[in-house]
Design an enzyme around this catalytic site. Structure first.
Site, PDB file in Angstrom:
ATOM      1  N   GLY A   4       5.609  78.657  51.534  1.00 18.56           N
ATOM      2  CA  GLY A   4       4.920  77.628  50.828  1.00 18.56           C
ATOM      3  C   GLY A   4       5.319  77.501  49.411  1.00 18.56           C
ATOM      4  N   VAL A  42       7.193  78.553  59.213  1.00 21.18           N
ATOM      5  CA  VAL A  42       6.994  79.993  59.107  1.00 21.18           C
ATOM      6  C   VAL A  42       6.133  80.389  60.350  1.00 21.18           C
ATOM      7  CG1 VAL A  42       6.956  80.355  56.818  1.00 21.18           C
ATOM      8  CG2 VAL A  42       4.643  80.125  57.940  1.00 21.18           C
ATOM      9  N   TYR A 131     -10.076  78.874  59.051  1.00 22.44           N
ATOM     10  CA  TYR A 131      -9.601  79.181  57.755  1.00 22.44           C
ATOM     11  C   TYR A 131      -9.946  80.555  57.224  1.00 22.44           C
ATOM     12  CZ  TYR A 131      -8.089  78.489  53.009  1.00 22.44           C
ATOM     13  OH  TYR A 131      -7.261  78.689  51.885  1.00 22.44           O
ATOM     14  N   ALA A 132     -11.252  80.696  57.326  1.00 23.85           N
ATOM     15  CA  ALA A 132     -11.887  82.049  56.843  1.00 23.85           C
ATOM     16  C   ALA A 132     -11.181  83.201  57.590  1.00 23.85           C
ATOM     17  CB  ALA A 132     -13.397  82.138  56.963  1.00 23.85           C
ATOM     18  N   ILE A 164      -8.997  76.598  43.407  1.00 24.97           N
ATOM     19  CA  ILE A 164      -8.129  76.321  42.516  1.00 24.97           C
ATOM     20  C   ILE A 164      -7.915  74.774  42.509  1.00 24.97           C
ATOM     21  CG2 ILE A 164      -5.779  76.828  41.753  1.00 24.97           C
ATOM     22  CD1 ILE A 164      -7.523  79.375  41.589  1.00 24.97           C
TER      23      ILE A 164
HETATM   24  N1  LIG Z   1      -6.059  75.883  46.589  1.00 28.50           N
HETATM   25  C1  LIG Z   1      -7.041  76.697  46.333  1.00 28.50           C
HETATM   26  O1  LIG Z   1      -7.853  76.442  45.991  1.00 28.50           O
HETATM   27  C2  LIG Z   1      -6.562  77.949  47.189  1.00 28.50           C
HETATM   28  C3  LIG Z   1      -7.715  79.009  47.163  1.00 28.50           C
HETATM   29  C4  LIG Z   1      -7.522  80.013  48.168  1.00 28.50           C
HETATM   30  C5  LIG Z   1      -6.474  80.247  48.664  1.00 28.50           C
HETATM   31  N2  LIG Z   1      -5.214  79.498  48.720  1.00 28.50           N
HETATM   32  C6  LIG Z   1      -4.205  79.779  49.590  1.00 28.50           C
HETATM   33  O2  LIG Z   1      -3.128  79.832  48.699  1.00 28.50           O
HETATM   34  C7  LIG Z   1      -1.889  79.262  49.389  1.00 28.50           C
HETATM   35  C8  LIG Z   1      -1.205  77.867  48.743  1.00 28.50           C
HETATM   36  O3  LIG Z   1      -2.232  76.949  48.764  1.00 28.50           O
HETATM   37  P1  LIG Z   1      -1.977  75.681  47.907  1.00 28.50           P
HETATM   38  O4  LIG Z   1      -3.204  75.296  47.300  1.00 28.50           O
HETATM   39  O5  LIG Z   1      -0.681  75.554  47.225  1.00 28.50           O
HETATM   40  O6  LIG Z   1      -1.796  74.645  49.206  1.00 28.50           O
HETATM   41  P2  LIG Z   1      -0.509  73.360  49.375  1.00 28.50           P
HETATM   42  O7  LIG Z   1      -1.084  72.532  50.708  1.00 28.50           O
HETATM   43  O8  LIG Z   1      -0.313  72.769  48.142  1.00 28.50           O
HETATM   44  O9  LIG Z   1       0.409  74.418  49.614  1.00 28.50           O
HETATM   45  C9  LIG Z   1       0.945  75.046  50.976  1.00 28.50           C
HETATM   46  C10 LIG Z   1       2.202  74.992  51.240  1.00 28.50           C
HETATM   47  O10 LIG Z   1       2.639  75.683  52.615  1.00 28.50           O
HETATM   48  C11 LIG Z   1       3.366  74.858  53.299  1.00 28.50           C
HETATM   49  N3  LIG Z   1       3.066  75.258  54.720  1.00 28.50           N
HETATM   50  C12 LIG Z   1       2.199  75.048  55.603  1.00 28.50           C
HETATM   51  N4  LIG Z   1       2.255  75.319  56.843  1.00 28.50           N
HETATM   52  C13 LIG Z   1       3.513  75.677  56.857  1.00 28.50           C
HETATM   53  C14 LIG Z   1       4.411  76.162  57.860  1.00 28.50           C
HETATM   54  N5  LIG Z   1       3.977  76.393  59.132  1.00 28.50           N
HETATM   55  N6  LIG Z   1       5.731  76.680  57.422  1.00 28.50           N
HETATM   56  C15 LIG Z   1       6.318  76.686  56.336  1.00 28.50           C
HETATM   57  N7  LIG Z   1       5.356  76.110  55.164  1.00 28.50           N
HETATM   58  C16 LIG Z   1       4.174  75.830  55.582  1.00 28.50           C
HETATM   59  C17 LIG Z   1       2.999  73.406  52.912  1.00 28.50           C
HETATM   60  O11 LIG Z   1       3.950  72.735  53.372  1.00 28.50           O
HETATM   61  C18 LIG Z   1       2.724  73.606  51.335  1.00 28.50           C
HETATM   62  O12 LIG Z   1       3.847  73.177  50.843  1.00 28.50           O
HETATM   63  C19 LIG Z   1      -2.665  78.891  50.846  1.00 28.50           C
HETATM   64  O13 LIG Z   1      -2.129  79.966  51.625  1.00 28.50           O
HETATM   65  C20 LIG Z   1      -3.957  78.595  50.772  1.00 28.50           C
HETATM   66  O14 LIG Z   1      -4.800  79.068  51.897  1.00 28.50           O
HETATM   67  C21 LIG Z   1      -5.542  78.443  48.082  1.00 28.50           C
END
Ligand SMILES: NC(=O)c1ccc[n+]([C@@H]2O[C@H](COP(=O)([O-])OP(=O)(O)OC[C@H]3O[C@@H](n4cnc5c(N)ncnc54)[C@H](O)[C@@H]3O)[C@@H](O)[C@H]2O)c1
Length: 225
Positions: A4, A42, A131-132, A164
């Protein structure tokens, strides 16, 4: 290596790791900019094994892995299809499992794994059972890896961000974000992607050499489980 790594939280994590002089592999559906970046789903066991094997050759093994790949969607239970439940669970939870399974045999002693959970994995999410559940599952995965890999000198921890500022949060129902409440964040603001970087780097570093199986909440005090 960061999965990611093309995402809103992944990009500053990759940049910060590269800034310390490390060579960093990146796996993402969208191929990220920079060296050692591969397009990889992934959720596909063969693709993960092939990509990790290729990066392992290039990099000479792995010291750290960050599992940040994930997707989010909102559906109330009645509209949450089994396919969508699995899609979200697979990207976060199955993806982290497959990543760890491929990386650990190529990991050095002293290695460290960090998975990106979420405060919603602790609080639950209306319209986000899938998601949760995925994010709560990641905590169980990290704790289990901590138990199993501790004797090999490998640590595993979770970082659980609150909201975030990112496309993941921007794409959410505004009322849902408001209900979770900027007002209810003692530090008085949403997090920025950079707020997650320091906690991840800490858990990867030797400063956290005796920290494993832990969850580091990064939410401005919004949730204190
Ligand atoms: N943004 C928030 O507020 C927040 C809060 C809590 C947790 N998170 C977690 O943090 C992590 C990153 O979040 P983010 O805000 O950067 O989201 P984002 O959508 O910007 O980034 C997620 C990345 O994961 C990649 N991805 C998705 N499915 C995939 C797969 N099957 N194979 C390979 N890559 C894949 C996407 O292409 C993307 O680049 C996530 O796991 C999210 O659940 C985010």
């Amino acid at each position: 290596m960061v999965t990611g790594g093309a995402g809103d939280l992944g990009r500053p994590i990759v940049a910060a790791l590269r800034g310390t002089g490390l060579a960093v592999g990146v796996l993402d559906l969208e191929p990220a900019d920079g060296p050692h970046s591969l397009a990889c789903d992934v959720t596909d066991p063969d693709a993960v094994e092939a990509a990790v094997a290729a990066l392992g050759e290039e990099l000479g093994g792995f010291g750290s892995v960050v599992c940040a790949a994930g997707i989010q969607s909102e559906h109330e239970l009645a509209d949450l299809s089994p396919a969508e439940f699995h899609r979200v669970l697979d990207a976060s939870l199955t993806g982290a499992f497959l990543t760890a399974k491929a990386v650990v045999p190529r990991m050095v002693s002293g290695g460290s794994i960090v998975v990106l959970s979420s405060g919603l994995g602790f609080r639950g999410m209306a319209r986000g059972a899938h998601y949760a559940a995925a994010k709560a599952g990641l905590v169980g995965l990290a704790k289990s890896l901590a138990l199993e890999l501790g004797p090999l000198g490998i640590r595993a921890n979770a970082v659980a961000p609150g909201p975030i500022r990112s496309r993941m949060v921007d794409g959410m129902d505004p009322a849902g974000i408001a209900a979770r409440g900027g007002d209810a964040i003692p530090l008085g603001r949403l997090g920025e992607p950079e707020d997650v970087v320091g906690p991840v780097l800490f858990l990867l570093s030797s400063a956290a050499a005796f920290v494993t199986g832990a969850v580091l909440h990064v939410n401005g005090g919004m949730l204190m489980p």
